[in-house]
Scaffold this active site. Sequence first.
Site, PDB file in Angstrom:
ATOM      1  N   SER A  11      44.613  41.941  34.039  1.00  0.00           N
ATOM      2  CA  SER A  11      46.131  41.884  34.480  1.00  0.00           C
ATOM      3  C   SER A  11      46.433  40.586  35.403  1.00  0.00           C
ATOM      4  O   SER A  11      47.593  40.520  35.806  1.00  0.00           O
ATOM      5  CB  SER A  11      46.271  42.991  35.424  1.00  0.00           C
ATOM      6  N   THR A  59      43.839  46.438  38.041  1.00  0.00           N
ATOM      7  CA  THR A  59      44.124  46.683  39.312  1.00  0.00           C
ATOM      8  C   THR A  59      44.801  45.159  40.192  1.00  0.00           C
ATOM      9  O   THR A  59      45.472  45.615  41.274  1.00  0.00           O
ATOM     10  CB  THR A  59      42.872  47.004  40.327  1.00  0.00           C
ATOM     11  N   ASP A  60      44.767  44.127  39.457  1.00  0.00           N
ATOM     12  CA  ASP A  60      44.900  42.922  40.411  1.00  0.00           C
ATOM     13  C   ASP A  60      46.231  42.857  40.364  1.00  0.00           C
ATOM     14  O   ASP A  60      46.769  42.455  41.432  1.00  0.00           O
ATOM     15  CB  ASP A  60      44.228  41.792  39.749  1.00  0.00           C
ATOM     16  N   THR A 115      40.106  46.088  34.040  1.00  0.00           N
ATOM     17  CA  THR A 115      38.532  46.590  34.183  1.00  0.00           C
ATOM     18  C   THR A 115      38.411  47.783  33.462  1.00  0.00           C
ATOM     19  O   THR A 115      37.214  48.284  32.896  1.00  0.00           O
ATOM     20  CB  THR A 115      38.522  46.422  35.525  1.00  0.00           C
TER      21      THR A 115
HETATM   22  C1  SIN Z   1      42.522  43.085  35.992  1.00  0.00           C
HETATM   23  O1  SIN Z   1      43.321  43.411  37.087  1.00  0.00           O
HETATM   24  O2  SIN Z   1      42.936  43.292  34.707  1.00  0.00           O
HETATM   25  C2  SIN Z   1      41.086  42.828  36.161  1.00  0.00           C
HETATM   26  C3  SIN Z   1      40.675  43.757  37.739  1.00  0.00           C
HETATM   27  C4  SIN Z   1      40.719  45.164  37.771  1.00  0.00           C
HETATM   28  O3  SIN Z   1      41.189  45.788  36.630  1.00  0.00           O
HETATM   29  O4  SIN Z   1      40.285  45.500  38.691  1.00  0.00           O
END
Ligand code: SIN
Length: 301
Positions: free
Chosen positions: A62, A95-96, A17
Amino acid sequence: MNANKSKKIVVLATGGTIAGLAADAAKPQNYTAGQVGVADLLQGLAAEGLELQTEQVAQIDSKDMSFSVWQSLLARLAHWLAQDDVQGVVITHGTDTLEETAYFLQTVLRSSKPVAMTCAMLPANAPNSDGPGNLKDALAWVQVNSSCGVAVVCAGQVHAAHAVQKSHSHQRNPFTSQAGVVHPAALRVPSVAHVLACKDWPRVELVFNHVGADGRVVRALMTGDAPQGWVVAGTGNGTLHHDLEAALLDAQKQGAQVLRASRCAQGGVQSRDADVLPHAGGLTAVQSRVALLLHLIAQSA
Ligand code: SIN
């Protein structure tokens, strides 16, 4: 800090993100991750005395993280950390699955230089996006930090790689750290070279204990091309419905390695006299899966 000023910080970008773009910046929840290149992410963030080197290792959401991207990231990280003029590395990541990548990198690499992973919950073109602030904090953390190892820098907090967990799906600070996470001594860790050479990664499946967990999913997969490992996120202290436990014991007899974790967010599993299947201590279920993958790779050496 002055002694480090002439040194370089490398930024390895993988997407997420933090590199996402919304079609309409006023509706930032409708976005696509992994759109903005690393050079653009760093616009305006270069500080005086800071030499930056960048690489776009991947450009993905991710949720789609793969073993081949892990290998590319590990290879580039190991390369840069071995350079005398590199102070440390910043990794941008979604973050995922960040906690899985953080655990993987920390466990395999045992870096003696600072590595800060950072991320964002709002896409790059959202008003008040958190990405630039997090990236700036990550650069500053690497610049001043002499301690070793991988950390996650997000929303003004620093989490150790082995402790971090995404525990909120949408707030600006989605991570918490849990105490007592130690890589289980019984699980082997392969060398960096061995991980990089691994072409055929073991299959480790993750299953939950829950009401009516009858083990049929385990039995169904243990035919034909069966997984080499199972992690089970048990209830409470890693307890299992007797039907699921029976299926996992049968899988174990067939040669699969089984590891119990807890589906509780914190605390992991503590040993009990009546334990039948091994457990992963304080590791979460997803960390246990990374640990078992690494153990299976090490065993294949
Ligand atoms: C991801 O994990 O690539 C999408 C969600 C995020 O980064 O918060």
